[in-house]
Each structure stands twice: as C-alpha cells, then as structure tokens.
Design a protein around this motif. Structure first.
Motif, mmCIF file in Angstrom:
data_model
loop_
_atom_site.group_PDB
_atom_site.id
_atom_site.type_symbol
_atom_site.label_atom_id
_atom_site.label_comp_id
_atom_site.label_asym_id
_atom_site.label_seq_id
_atom_site.Cartn_x
_atom_site.Cartn_y
_atom_site.Cartn_z
ATOM 1 N N CYS A 15 43.815 27.608 14.204
ATOM 2 C CA CYS A 15 43.518 28.362 12.970
ATOM 3 C C CYS A 15 42.451 29.424 13.227
ATOM 4 O O CYS A 15 42.570 30.552 12.750
ATOM 5 C CB CYS A 15 43.054 27.413 11.871
ATOM 6 S SG CYS A 15 44.361 26.374 11.194
ATOM 7 N N PHE A 19 42.992 33.398 12.951
ATOM 8 C CA PHE A 19 42.151 34.165 12.034
ATOM 9 C C PHE A 19 41.538 35.377 12.739
ATOM 10 O O PHE A 19 41.551 36.484 12.222
ATOM 11 C CB PHE A 19 41.040 33.272 11.466
ATOM 12 C CG PHE A 19 40.042 34.019 10.637
ATOM 13 C CD1 PHE A 19 40.324 34.348 9.322
ATOM 14 C CD2 PHE A 19 38.823 34.414 11.165
ATOM 15 C CE1 PHE A 19 39.414 35.048 8.543
ATOM 16 C CE2 PHE A 19 37.908 35.114 10.408
ATOM 17 C CZ PHE A 19 38.205 35.431 9.093
ATOM 18 N N GLU A 22 44.205 38.061 13.426
ATOM 19 C CA GLU A 22 44.611 38.775 12.211
ATOM 20 C C GLU A 22 43.525 39.718 11.697
ATOM 21 O O GLU A 22 43.815 40.693 11.015
ATOM 22 C CB GLU A 22 44.976 37.776 11.117
ATOM 23 C CG GLU A 22 46.251 37.005 11.396
ATOM 24 C CD GLU A 22 46.491 35.881 10.402
ATOM 25 O OE1 GLU A 22 45.675 35.700 9.469
ATOM 26 O OE2 GLU A 22 47.491 35.161 10.580
ATOM 27 N N ASN A 23 42.262 39.430 12.014
ATOM 28 C CA ASN A 23 41.141 40.209 11.497
ATOM 29 C C ASN A 23 40.332 40.875 12.601
ATOM 30 O O ASN A 23 39.138 41.120 12.448
ATOM 31 C CB ASN A 23 40.237 39.293 10.665
ATOM 32 C CG ASN A 23 40.956 38.741 9.463
ATOM 33 O OD1 ASN A 23 41.188 39.437 8.492
ATOM 34 N ND2 ASN A 23 41.362 37.475 9.555
#
Length: 104
Positions: A15, A19, A22-23
C-alpha cells in the motif's frame, strides 16, 4: 523520509509503495525539488519571543575533513536555493554535524 522495513506487513508495504507511485509528483526526491517550499513566516503563526536576548556562540573550529563536509553540504543547499547567504552581526549558531545511519 519514509522507510520500508522488515517490521512492516507485506500488505502495508505494498500500500505504501503504491501510494508513493501514485503521488510521486508531490514528494521531494532530492534537494532541488525543495526550492520554493520553505516556510513563509507571513502566513504561519509563530511563537517567537521578540524580547529574548540574542546569543552569539563562540565560533567552533572543525578539522579539515569536517570542514570539507560542511562546505560540500552548504554548497549543495545554496545550489538548490534552499538556503541563502545572510549576515547577522549579533547572532551566530555553530554547525552541528550528525552522522547518517550508513556512517557518512
């Protein structure tokens, strides 16, 4: 800084990696990414005692190896425009060198 280690569950690790992927545009990956992101004291409430007496530490002399390390780090920060030269006649604090976990 985010560290992914052995104590983290595989699900939490996945996760966290997802994360960050994606960012990735949000995070600073090196010092040059930090330019312009410094604290603006005009927009934040700071608890500063303006009546406090200024303190000038005695200038500390470092050995050749440490002086070179300090010079290199300051040059990196200046190049990234994360710091800028200033002249304070009444206030001085010595550099504090801290070793990284890898021994540098």
């Amino acid at each position: 800084m985010t560290k992914i280690g052995m104590a983290m569950s595989p699900h939490a690790e996945e996760c966290l990696i997802q994360f960050h992927k994606e960012n990735k545009k949000v995070f600073a990956w090196n010092m040059t990414d930090l330019h312009g992101n410094s604290l603006d004291i005009n927009t934040h409430r700071l608890n500063v005692n303006t009546d406090a007496k200024l303190v000038k530490q005695k200038k500390k002399i470092f050995g050749a190896k440490r002086s070179q390390t300090i010079k290199e780090e300051v040059e990196k920060l200046l190049k990234a425009k994360y710091i800028r030269p200033v002249q304070y006649l009444e206030w001085l604090a010595n550099v504090v060198l801290v070793s990284k976990p890898n021994g540098k």
